[in-house]
Design a protein around this motif. Structure first.
Motif, PDB file in Angstrom:
ATOM      1  N   ASN A   1     -42.797  11.817 -19.187  1.00 63.01           N
ATOM      2  CA  ASN A   1     -43.966  12.952 -19.318  1.00 63.01           C
ATOM      3  C   ASN A   1     -44.023  14.812 -19.446  1.00 63.01           C
ATOM      4  O   ASN A   1     -44.712  15.040 -20.358  1.00 63.01           O
ATOM      5  CB  ASN A   1     -43.671  13.217 -17.488  1.00 63.01           C
ATOM      6  CG  ASN A   1     -44.618  11.472 -16.809  1.00 63.01           C
ATOM      7  OD1 ASN A   1     -45.190  11.203 -17.060  1.00 63.01           O
ATOM      8  ND2 ASN A   1     -43.802  11.527 -16.030  1.00 63.01           N
TER       9      ASN A   1
ATOM     10  N   ARG B   1     -47.041  16.432 -22.669  1.00 62.62           N
ATOM     11  CA  ARG B   1     -47.443  17.594 -22.197  1.00 62.62           C
ATOM     12  C   ARG B   1     -47.158  18.181 -23.201  1.00 62.62           C
ATOM     13  O   ARG B   1     -47.430  19.009 -23.922  1.00 62.62           O
ATOM     14  CB  ARG B   1     -46.755  18.203 -21.331  1.00 62.62           C
ATOM     15  CG  ARG B   1     -46.923  17.653 -19.635  1.00 62.62           C
ATOM     16  CD  ARG B   1     -46.510  18.902 -18.560  1.00 62.62           C
ATOM     17  NE  ARG B   1     -44.986  18.789 -18.539  1.00 62.62           N
ATOM     18  CZ  ARG B   1     -44.664  18.218 -17.462  1.00 62.62           C
ATOM     19  NH1 ARG B   1     -44.644  16.804 -17.080  1.00 62.62           N
ATOM     20  NH2 ARG B   1     -43.112  18.239 -18.037  1.00 62.62           N
ATOM     21  N   ASN B   2     -46.354  18.231 -23.917  1.00 60.59           N
ATOM     22  CA  ASN B   2     -46.204  18.791 -25.450  1.00 60.59           C
ATOM     23  C   ASN B   2     -46.256  18.404 -26.899  1.00 60.59           C
ATOM     24  O   ASN B   2     -44.749  18.142 -27.538  1.00 60.59           O
ATOM     25  CB  ASN B   2     -45.042  20.080 -25.297  1.00 60.59           C
ATOM     26  CG  ASN B   2     -45.140  20.736 -26.199  1.00 60.59           C
ATOM     27  OD1 ASN B   2     -45.857  21.740 -26.347  1.00 60.59           O
ATOM     28  ND2 ASN B   2     -43.686  21.915 -26.814  1.00 60.59           N
TER      29      ASN B   2
END
Length: 882
Positions: free
Chosen positions: A92, A96-97
């Protein structure tokens, strides 16, 4: 004893063999175990660093397990030789990045293959790739969200055999230094934003089998040196802006299987006869260009393996070579939208395979058709006898006269000799004068009868004779019910039974052109019946639709299943029922009546609906002659079937575009002024395609924002809402659009780019100047390729501030179709999905965005004449802010 000794000896021998085999087994296992074990501590540490920087899950790359057993990691002699992250999932935190953080790869000095296809790596290719990975043979970064330019240092990868960078947003020019990678077998950089010309140095890549440069913004000529790539199997240069002629040297590619040069601006003569040297080619696609002239006679004699040939949307002319019909493996032939003429030869039954598809539409073939029943042949838009949906005799005659060719005038016999003509003229004159005398007598009788009828009407009140047609309109022919496209004729009793005697329980709504009722055929098929009471609605409420369905056809128009015209004051039309209603009712619908919970359409479905609506409007605007204007484009007019496919309804407002000179019977019928019974929006709208575009822009904003009712209203509050909303649509800042996106939409970063693109298109449609609104054909292209609308802005917004930003925007938005700025609007009738794209023929009508038809001797127009430019839009923003 001897036997026992012999048996013991045999046992001893067998035990010895078994012992030796067991020892060999353990030895081999140890060797293999050592081969599968990573011996380099540096590479072990580098793998752990890569695992962390890419955010890979421990399930795929578990720390406690041997790294050589990790998914996608290949080892040889204790060293890492292959890393594949394609198909792996991130944690996760990693999702996200995501970044292009692969610095650890520099430690794998024996690395042969790195595959990140489909694995998001936002960022540019580091320069050290070509300096540290000297052993690399296979590099695949396709569809990995890569941006920036290709570093020239990649030319140091002298062992590289395959370079795949397709499906990214890589910009800049193609480095000519890549021509030094002489071991390269596959070079695929398609679907990016490369500019400039094709480097001539690519002619040195003698081992190439695949060269794919398609869907970029490449310009200039095709290097003749590509014809020296003797091992080439696949050459795809389509969807660019390449110019000039096709090099004859390409005919030397004897190993070529597929050639695609479509969607460019190639010009000059027709196909060079030297392409006949492609004896092994199976697919040849060179449509959407500017090729002109006849096809060479000797071109197809040696192309015996050809299965697909597409030459559509050029300016090719003359007769078709007879050798074309003897290609025994031909499965698809598309020669549509050209200027081919003459008689069609019989399509040989010994030639094309059974089930082959031939599209010969929109040319100028004449005579009778002798076709093979085993093939599907499309012949609309020609000059053929006894074939529906052909060009007008005037257009055909003009075409043949301009070229000094004889025209058979659709089979009309040649004029008789003068002697017979004089005798016949005497009889004709006698008949004419005799007929005139009879007509005079008949008119006198009719006048007397009409006067008596008027007196009776004045004495007894208004006679029930129905509305009188005004203007130059033409009443509906009695035999129109038998025309194609009008469905099955029903009796009034049958319709009453289908509609349940028009009870209140079957009423759907009171429409502005008639009342709509639910119904069901005997087969159980649900239908919708429109009931037009001529005491309450004008005759146009049904005659417009009837005439429209009899003249044009498109799969995205609401299907008309039947009609009943026998009742004098009540006309009935039967439509196919749309299970998902209209866009206005489907965008947000109640899924549970108990709690009133709403379920909104997802973004994929919304984009699908927008494309479908643009497709049918593009058909009406650009493929009908004269161009037809819908005039009632709103969410309630966009009907949706069980798969949310668009079917356009509300067709009673359709009119021919103002300013068109081709006024025939249907034109005059469709041009009648709106009556007082029609909707206020129809009364205020003028029949121009630009008006449809403006209304469609409001529909797009409904899809983006989720706010209903915008497209059906034009009051002060709606205009105020539009003014406020478009301030959040900027080509420079994607984040602004998130403030107006429908909060019920769940969109990730990739889908937000598509939402942003649709918002930009919507704003352009809403330009106050009608001449600045884009034609519907370009709107369709933009919605089908939304990432091309925002691609360059998202990757390099700083470049948009330069003086070249106006042209950059046009290039990004239109891609290869920017040179297709004009259309032939002389082809009536049905067109398939492919025929909606821009036509490339000389003398075509220009953009209809201004409400008129423009002609230009120049084929290309500047893009800022077609679509509003971003700088101009931003100037408006700044003026509003101040």
């Amino acid at each position: 004893m001897m036997k026992m000794y012999s048996m013991l000896s045999q046992i001893k021998t067998q035990v010895g063999v078994f012992t030796i085999s067991l020892a060999l087994f353990f030895l081999i296992s140890c060797v293999l175990a050592q081969q599968d074990s990573l011996t380099s501590a540096v590479e072990r540490s580098a793998l752990l660093d890569l695992r962390s920087s890419l955010g890979l899950r421990s399930k795929d790359w578990p720390i406690k397990a041997e790294p050589c057993t990790w998914t996608g990691v290949q080892c040889r002699t204790g060293r890492v030789v292959g890393i594949t992250v394609s198909g792996l999932r991130r944690t996760n935190r990693g999702r996200r990045n995501p970044k292009f953080e692969v610095d650890s790869l520099a430690n794998f000095t024996s690395l042969v293959s790195f595959n990140a296809s489909g694995f998001s790596l936002p960022g540019s290719i580091p320069d050290w790739f070509g300096l540290s990975l000297s052993s690399l043979e296979f590099l695949d970064l396709s569809s990995a969200s890569v941006i920036g330019a290709v570093p020239e240092s990649l030319s140091n990868l002298t062992k590289l055999k395959s370079l795949c960078l397709s499906g990214n947003d890589i910009t800049g020019v193609l480095p000519s230094a890549l021509g030094s990678l002489v071991e390269l077998e596959v070079l695929d950089v398609s679907r990016n934003s490369f500019t400039g010309s094709i480097p001539s140095e690519f002619a040195s890549l003698n081992n190439l089998t695949v060269l794919d440069l398609s869907s970029n913004f490449l310009s200039g000529t095709i290097p003749p040196g590509l014809g020296t790539l003797s091992r080439l199997n696949f050459l795809n240069l389509s969807d660019n802006s390449l110019t000039d002629t096709i090099p004859v040297q390409l005919g030397e590619l004897s190993e070529l299987l597929e050639l695609d040069l479509s969607k460019n601006a190639l010009s000059g003569g027709a196909l060079p006869v030297e392409l006949g040297g492609l004896s092994g080619v199976r697919k040849m696609v060179i449509g959407d260009n500017d090729l002109e002239g006849p096809l060479p006679d000797g071109l197809f004699s040696s192309l015996t393996r050809l299965e697909v040939l597409v030459l559509s949307r050029n300016r090719l002319e003359g007769a078709l070579p007879s050798a074309l019909w003897s290609l025994s493996k031909l499965q698809l032939l598309d020669l549509s939208r050209n200027n081919f003429a003459g008689a069609l030869p019989r399509i040989s039954t010994n030639g094309s395979v059974s089930g082959a598809v031939f599209n010969l539409s929109d040319n100028f073939f004449q005579g009778k058709v002798l076709e093979n029943s085993q093939s599907t042949v499309t012949l609309t838009g020609n000059c053929l006898q006894l074939v529906p949906n052909q060009r007008s005799s005037q257009a055909c005659r003009q075409f043949y006269e301009e070229r000094g060719m004889a025209f058979d005038d659709f089979g009309v016999p040649e004029p008789e000799p003068d002697s017979k003509r004089k005798n016949r003229l005497i009889y004709i004159l006698a008949g004419i004068f005799g007929g005139l005398g009879f007509i005079v007598i008949l008119v006198v009788v009719l006048v007397v009868l009409l006067k008596r009828g008027n007196k009776a009407t004045n004495q007894q009140g208004s006679a029930n004779v129905g509305p009188v047609t005004d203007g130059d309109g033409l009443s509906l022919p009695k035999d129109l019910m038998y025309a194609s496209g009008l469905g099955e004729p029903f009796t009034y009793g049958q319709i009453c039974q289908i509609a349940g005697s028009f009870g209140e329980e079957t009423l759907i709504k009171h429409g502005h052109s008639g009342d709509l009722f639910h119904g069901s055929l005997k087969s159980g098929t649900p239908v919708v019946i429109k009931r037009v009471d001529l005491h309450s609605f004008s005759k146009e409420s049904y005659t417009i639709e009837m005439d429209l369905f009899s003249k044009v056809s498109h799969t995205r128009l609401i299907p008309l299943l039947g009609h009943c015209l026998e009742h004098e004051n009540e006309k009935l039309l039967v439509y196919k029922y749309m299970p998902n209603g209209d866009l206005a009712s489907s965008l947000h619908r109640v899924t549970n009546s108990a709690d009133g919970k709403l379920q909104s359409l997802d973004w994929i479905t919304r984009l699908k609906i927008a494309i479908g609506a643009a497709e049918v409007l593009a058909y009406l605007h650009h493929d009908c002659s004269p161009p037809l204007v819908h005039r009632d484009v709103q969410a309630s007019s966009i009907l949706l079937d069980d798969k949310f496919e668009v079917r356009l309804g509300s067709l009673s407002e359709v009119r021919a575009q103002e300013g068109d000179a081709n006024q025939n019977v249907i034109t005059r019928l469709l041009r009648k002024q709106p009556s007082s019974e029609q909707s206020p929006s129809a009364l205020m709208s003028s029949p121009t395609c630009a008006y449809d575009v403006y209304c469609f822009g409001k529909v797009l904003l409904e899809l983006v924002t989720g706010k209903l009712g915008i497209s059906k209203s034009d009051d002060a509050s709606t205009r105020e809402w539009l003014d406020h909303t478009v301030r959040y649509i900027s080509i420079f800042e994607k984040e602004l659009v998130s403030k107006i996106v429908d909060p019920s939409l769940i969109v990730d970063e990739d889908l937000l780019d598509e939402v942003w693109a649709m918002a930009i298109v919507a704003r352009s449609c809403l330009n106050p100047k009608s001449s600045k609104r884009p034609p519907m054909k370009y709107i369709l292209k933009a919605l089908e390729n939304p990432l091309k609308v925002v691609r360059e802005e998202s990757s390099s917004s700083a470049r948009l501030q330069t003086t070249s930003s106006r042209r950059s925007w046009s290039t990004v938005f239109f891609g290869s179709w920017q040179h297709s700025s004009s259309e032939n609007a002389t082809v009536p009738g049905h067109t398939n999905r492919e025929s909606i794209s821009a036509l490339k023929q000389s003398g075509r009508a220009g953009s209809h965005g201004s409400g008129g038809i423009e002609f230009s001797s120049s084929r290309k127009r500047l893009s800022n004449e077609i679509f509003p430019e971003p700088i101009e839009m931003q100037d408006v923003e700044r003026q509003e802010e101040h």
